[in-house]
Scaffold this motif. Structure first.
Motif, short mmCIF file in Angstrom:
data_model
loop_
_atom_site.label_atom_id
_atom_site.label_comp_id
_atom_site.label_asym_id
_atom_site.label_seq_id
_atom_site.Cartn_x
_atom_site.Cartn_y
_atom_site.Cartn_z
N GLN A 580 51.32 13.87 27.03
CA GLN A 580 50.21 14.52 27.72
C GLN A 580 50.19 16.02 27.44
O GLN A 580 49.11 16.62 27.31
N ALA A 581 51.35 16.63 27.30
CA ALA A 581 51.40 18.06 26.99
C ALA A 581 50.79 18.34 25.62
O ALA A 581 50.03 19.30 25.44
N TYR A 582 51.10 17.48 24.64
CA TYR A 582 50.52 17.65 23.30
C TYR A 582 49.00 17.48 23.34
O TYR A 582 48.26 18.22 22.69
N ILE A 583 48.53 16.50 24.10
CA ILE A 583 47.08 16.25 24.16
C ILE A 583 46.37 17.45 24.79
O ILE A 583 45.35 17.93 24.27
N GLN A 584 46.88 17.93 25.91
CA GLN A 584 46.22 19.06 26.59
C GLN A 584 46.28 20.33 25.74
O GLN A 584 45.32 21.12 25.70
N TYR A 585 47.38 20.51 25.05
CA TYR A 585 47.50 21.66 24.16
C TYR A 585 46.48 21.53 23.02
O TYR A 585 45.82 22.51 22.63
N ALA A 586 46.31 20.32 22.50
CA ALA A 586 45.32 20.08 21.45
C ALA A 586 43.91 20.37 21.95
O ALA A 586 43.10 21.00 21.24
N ILE A 587 43.61 19.94 23.17
CA ILE A 587 42.28 20.18 23.74
C ILE A 587 42.02 21.68 23.86
O ILE A 587 40.92 22.17 23.57
N SER A 588 43.03 22.42 24.29
CA SER A 588 42.88 23.88 24.41
C SER A 588 42.62 24.52 23.05
O SER A 588 41.70 25.33 22.89
N ARG A 589 43.43 24.16 22.06
CA ARG A 589 43.22 24.68 20.70
C ARG A 589 41.83 24.32 20.17
O ARG A 589 41.18 25.11 19.49
N HIS A 590 41.39 23.15 20.50
CA HIS A 590 40.12 22.62 20.01
C HIS A 590 38.94 23.38 20.61
O HIS A 590 38.11 23.96 19.88
N TYR A 591 38.87 23.37 21.94
CA TYR A 591 37.66 23.85 22.59
C TYR A 591 37.68 25.33 22.96
O TYR A 591 36.62 25.97 22.99
N GLN A 592 38.84 25.89 23.23
CA GLN A 592 38.88 27.28 23.65
C GLN A 592 39.15 28.25 22.51
O GLN A 592 38.77 29.41 22.60
N TRP A 780 34.19 40.09 25.58
CA TRP A 780 34.80 40.25 24.27
C TRP A 780 33.77 40.59 23.19
O TRP A 780 34.10 41.15 22.14
N ALA A 781 32.49 40.23 23.45
CA ALA A 781 31.45 40.43 22.44
C ALA A 781 31.23 41.91 22.14
O ALA A 781 30.79 42.27 21.04
N ALA A 782 31.52 42.78 23.11
CA ALA A 782 31.30 44.21 22.92
C ALA A 782 32.29 44.83 21.94
O ALA A 782 32.08 45.95 21.48
N ASN A 783 33.34 44.10 21.62
CA ASN A 783 34.33 44.60 20.66
C ASN A 783 33.81 44.38 19.24
O ASN A 783 33.59 43.24 18.82
N PRO A 784 33.60 45.46 18.46
CA PRO A 784 33.06 45.29 17.10
C PRO A 784 33.92 44.40 16.21
O PRO A 784 33.43 43.81 15.26
N ASP A 785 35.22 44.31 16.54
CA ASP A 785 36.13 43.51 15.74
C ASP A 785 36.47 42.18 16.42
O ASP A 785 37.52 41.58 16.16
N CYS A 786 35.59 41.73 17.29
CA CYS A 786 35.88 40.49 18.02
C CYS A 786 36.13 39.33 17.05
O CYS A 786 35.50 39.25 15.99
N ALA A 787 37.06 38.48 17.42
CA ALA A 787 37.37 37.33 16.56
C ALA A 787 36.20 36.35 16.57
O ALA A 787 35.51 36.18 17.58
N ILE A 788 35.98 35.71 15.44
CA ILE A 788 34.94 34.68 15.33
C ILE A 788 35.64 33.37 15.02
O ILE A 788 36.45 33.28 14.10
N ASN A 789 35.36 32.37 15.84
CA ASN A 789 35.91 31.04 15.58
C ASN A 789 34.87 29.99 15.92
O ASN A 789 33.77 30.32 16.40
N ALA A 790 35.20 28.75 15.69
CA ALA A 790 34.23 27.67 15.89
C ALA A 790 33.81 27.55 17.35
O ALA A 790 32.71 27.06 17.63
N SER A 791 34.66 28.00 18.27
CA SER A 791 34.33 27.85 19.69
C SER A 791 33.34 28.90 20.18
O SER A 791 32.57 28.63 21.10
N ASN A 792 33.36 30.08 19.59
CA ASN A 792 32.45 31.13 20.08
C ASN A 792 31.35 31.48 19.09
O ASN A 792 30.60 32.43 19.29
#
Length: 922
Positions: A580-592, A780-792
């Protein structure tokens, strides 16, 4: 009394199969399946066996109707081959029973009866004839050619009875100086278990007492070689001391070793299996007063064996792997199944903490309950080298448990032990540490979870609290709304009985948090309750892996995603086998964090630990969808459904794939309806159906399903989201925006809230208000160097457009360039895809052709949604001929899908909609 006017049926099951009627052998039962059915019936003599139970036992992989037909045919063949059994059977349309008083003799029954009467007597010689007769009956294992799982507990029980009989014989014969006869029975004992040091001790001593010093020394050498070959361990200290006394010639006529008692002073002794007085056998393996912690010690020992076996550099990782199959409930009370499963669950949890040992999850092994598959096949499917089997029986205030470790490939029993004790908490404390230490020393194993310098804490002193916890966990496993409610009730009782039960606090916290998603409970209320229980669990015991899983979920709903991931990492450090820890960690990496590759690796790791568990594969399918590997995801989900056609979660996930990744809303709704009929209290499904109708452009159905969803879970975090669209469709714009504005960051649809509120300001020309509200939602959007990933990605695209509207063109272009460079890494059509929203990016640059090209690609890839014609930021394109052409294509697709649903509905091909009272759980 047996009816003497009927022919006597004699049945032999031990060592080989044989049947005779009167004195006439029966040759018509050569078919192994017929032998197996006859044995099953006679071994359950006096028990009314439901036909469905027998059918499922013998044909677990067949549909119920087919399995019942198979049983009916097999029973007919058995009665035809052995007509005399009609005098023994009571048969009706529902059940079959072998009459206890029927005219039959069974070798297994005679053996067990002798074992039960093997207690020491004033004159033990009077017991010798019956014991010797019983010993002769055990010519080998029960049905040696039968590989069906139902036979295993009977086989083990009869082997145990044979061991009791032989041990009593050895003791009586030795006591009376009949050493030569005792040696023969002692050799039979060793054949039953060639790794039994007590049996080897007895044989060596008997040879010495019989005056044959050379035979005694040879017996010791054979024992030493056997232990080294199979366990890579030397003989124990008692055996070595015996060997030394024989070599030095100091062994006295009376045994120099007295049986060590492991019963605490003042506690009840084991009356079920008493040891003979002045036995020459060395002390039995330590027995724990309470089966749960006996089992802990046993499996600690098993882990020691596995780790020791794997200490050689040539050992492959697969050899250090184990599956603990479901324990059999051997009690007469069905309710004890919860208790048995609870013991089994905790054994898996405890043994999974052994370093470098791969332990298969509970949900994966539970599918093999009552399986007819061979152990070799089960091990191959689970990817393990060793199997643990066992059984638990409660009778009155006594509990018995047997456990055995098996090399799956060879079928060889590496280790086995039986325990019998009073079922009291008093026995737990005195023995738990002593046994764990003794077993660890004997097997040179170490059982210390990371960060723990002392033995694990005993979870609870109270048996009633533990049972309530077991009931709760059994109900929580499937995470249905009803199951979670029942689980919480049981966990509450456990905590009421024992407020210091840390595991119960951790478990109830997770159940409350799971109710947010599965039962539509309000986020703030659920997290508030869970927080207190998590704090208490950490205060009581900060080394429980599952507490950190609950903490991670809490932090997830508090939108502290970094802290959530730290909690999941800690959970894995404490228990590297915590699926369950691996699954929840995967969900966090995935969606957040949009880190799909890491999410996939984590879900695959969970799948390795739980190869038969739907959970890891469900998450794998979601990650594959996000990666654009839709066909792989579909195949994975179809496999899950083929394994379990009643798996509402897998069916709903496949519907989601058709919904979000293929935009085939008709197929999605059909599957959603199927899943909802199977799990009508699942509020998540009703909101999914509503949203599919939204995309399909059926506002009436969207509203009706949304209202149903709201009625089922009026406090859900989804309610304000659904109400926002209901008001919008009714033209009540102010009410709509008010609902969207009420969404919180912890709500599942918060991104929609930020978009709808911002879009309303844009539509009204209030651009500064729009960008100000957006940056409040996403600082976070106000930061000119904000990270871009599939979630945002979609939010970054929208910010690029808002910067443009507010005249900040240079900043808009710079951020837009970064987005364009990232786009090849993202997917367009999936539940995390950016769909046609990159059109906003091109519009911010004044590139209408680029915006139309983005929409065209979306449509050509199969993208279809009514949102395309209603979207605010692309308003400037809506009168363009190309946009109208693309919109016509989309509308045509959606119209065909709406028609398809109407056709299915008219033909009755859609699953019926459950009554609202059913969905409300009433």
């Amino acid at each position: 009394m047996p009816d003497k006017t009927k022919p006597l049926i004699k049945i032999r099951l031990l060592g080989s199969f044989g049947v005779s009627v009167g004195e006439q052998p029966v040759d018509s039962l050569e078919n192994l399946r017929l032998q197996s059915l006859l044995a099953f019936l006679v071994l359950h003599a006096g028990e009314s066996l439901k036909r469905s139970r027998i059918a499922y036992t013998f044909w677990p992989d067949s549909e119920e109707k087919q399995a019942l037909t198979n049983f009916r045919n097999l029973l007919h063949k058995l009665r035809h081959a052995l007509p005399a059994i009609d005098h023994c059977l009571s048969v009706d349309s529902q059940a079959v029973c072998w009459k206890r008083d029927a005219p039959y003799e069974l070798d297994a029954r005679t053996l067990e009866s002798a074992a039960q009467n093997a207690a020491p007597q004033a004159d033990n010689t009077r017991a010798l004839p019956n014991l010797e007769k019983a010993a002769l009956l055990y010519q080998g294992e029960l049905l040696p050619d039968c590989y069906e799982d139902w036979a295993i507990p009977f086989r083990d029980r009869l082997k145990h009875s044979a061991r009791q009989v032989l041990s009593q014989l050895v003791s009586i014969l030795k006591e009376n100086g009949h050493y030569a006869e005792a040696i023969g029975h002692c050799c039979a004992l060793i054949r039953l278990d060639k790794l039994s040091e007590p049996s080897h001790y007895a044989l060596i001593e008997l040879h010495a007492l019989n005056g044959d010093r050379a035979a005694a020394l040879q017996a010791y050498k054979r024992c030493e070689a056997q232990l080294q070959k199979d366990l890579q361990i030397p003989p124990g200290a008692e055996l070595q001391a015996l060997h030394k006394s024989i070599v030095e010639g100091t062994l006295k006529r009376k045994s120099t070793y007295q049986k060590t008692e492991h019963t605490p002073q003042g506690s009840d002794t084991d009356q079920a299996n008493p040891s003979p007085p002045e036995s020459s056998l060395p002390p039995a393996k330590p027995k724990l007063g309470y089966a749960l912690f006996a089992s802990f010690a046993v499996l600690i020992a098993l882990a020691g064996i596995l780790l020791f076996r794997g200490s050689d550099p040539s050992t492959t990782p697969a050899e250090k792997s184990i599956a603990i199959l479901p324990f059999e409930n051997r009690s007469d009370i069905d309710a004890d199944a919860y208790f048995t499963d609870g013991i089994h669950d905790d054994l898996i949890t405890r043994i999974s903490q052994v370093e470098d040992l791969k332990v298969i999850s509970r949900t994966s092994v539970m599918g093999y309950r009552d399986s007819s598959k061979s152990l070799e096949k089960i091990a191959r499917e689970l990817g393990v080298a060793t199997i643990v089997e066992g059984g638990v029986q409660r009778s009155g205030d006594e509990i018995r448990i047997n456990v055995q470790l098996i090399d799956a490939q060879s079928g060889y029993h590496l280790w086995a032990e039986n325990y019998t004790r009073k079922s009291t908490a008093a026995n737990i404390f005195a023995l738990q540490s002593e046994i764990a230490d003794a077993v660890s020393r004997e097997l040179q194993s170490v059982f210390t979870p990371p960060g723990q310098a002392s033995p694990p804490q005993i979870p609870t002193e109270n048996l009633a609290a533990l049972e309530a916890y077991f009931y709760g966990r059994a109900n929580a496993i499937n995470t249905t709304s009803e199951g979670l409610a029942k689980a919480i009730a049981h966990y509450k009782r456990a905590i009421e009985i024992d407020p210091d039960f840390a595991e119960a606090h951790a478990a109830i916290a997770l159940a409350y948090l799971n109710q947010i998603h599965f039962s539509g409970k309000p986020v703030q209320a659920q997290t508030g309750i869970a927080q207190g229980h998590i704090a208490k669990a950490l205060e009581l015991n900060n080394t429980l892996s599952n507490t950190y899983v609950s903490l991670g979920q809490l932090k997830y709903y508090e939108t502290d995603y970094v802290a959530a991931e730290r909690a999941y990492q800690t959970a894995i450090e404490l228990d590297p086998n915590n699926t369950q820890a691996y699954i929840q960690y995967a969900i966090s990496r995935h969606y957040q964090f949009g880190d799909y590759q890491t999410a996939l690796k984590l879900s695959l790791k969970a799948g390795e630990l739980a190869p038969r568990d739907p959970g890891p594969r469900l998450e794998q399918s979601s990650v594959l969808m996000s990666l654009g590997r839709v066909e792989e995801a579909k195949a994975l989900l179809q496999q899950l459904i083929a394994e379990d056609p009643q798996n509402a979660t897998a069916i709903g996930r496949l519907a989601w794939l058709y919904d979000e990744s293929l935009n085939q809303y008709d197929a999605a709704i059909r599957l959603y309806r199927q899943a909802y009929a199977l799990d009508p209290t699942n509020q998540n499904l009703s909101s999914r159906i509503a949203w599919a109708y939204f995309n399909l452009g059926d506002e009436e159905k969207f509203i009706s399903w949304s209202e149903r969803d709201i009625a089922v879970a009026p406090a859900s975090h989804k309610v304000t989201f659904l109400k926002g669209f209901i008001h919008e469709f009714r033209g009540e714009i102010d009410e709509s925006i008010a609902n969207f504005s009420a969404l919180k960051k912890s709500d599942q649809f918060y991104h929609w809230s930020a978009y709808k509120v911002t879009a309303a300001a844009v539509a009204a020309g209030r651009y500064p208000e729009a960008i100000e509200g957006f940056t409040v939602a996403y600082p976070w959007a106000a930061n000119p160097d904000c990270a871009i990933n599939a979630s945002n990605l979609v939010q970054v695209i929208d910010y690029v457009y808002l910067l443009h509207l507010n005249g900040r063109h240079e900043q808009s272009r710079a951020l837009g360039d970064r987005v364009i460079a990232f786009l090849p890494q993202a997917t367009r059509i999936s539940h995390t895809g950016y769909k046609f929203f990159d059109a906003h990016l091109y519009l911010s640059r004044g590139d209408s052709a680029g915006a139309l090209a983005a929409i065209r690609e979306f449509v050509e890839l199969g993208g279809s949604t009514t949102l395309l014609g209603k979207e605010t930021y692309t308003q400037s394109l809506h009168e363009e001929p190309e946009f109208k052409r693309l919109l016509d294509i989309v509308e045509s697709r959606l119209a065909k899908q709406r028609q398809q649903i109407a056709t299915w509905e008219a033909k009755g091909e859609l699953a019926p909609i459950p009554d609202l009272e059913v969905s409300l759980g009433r």
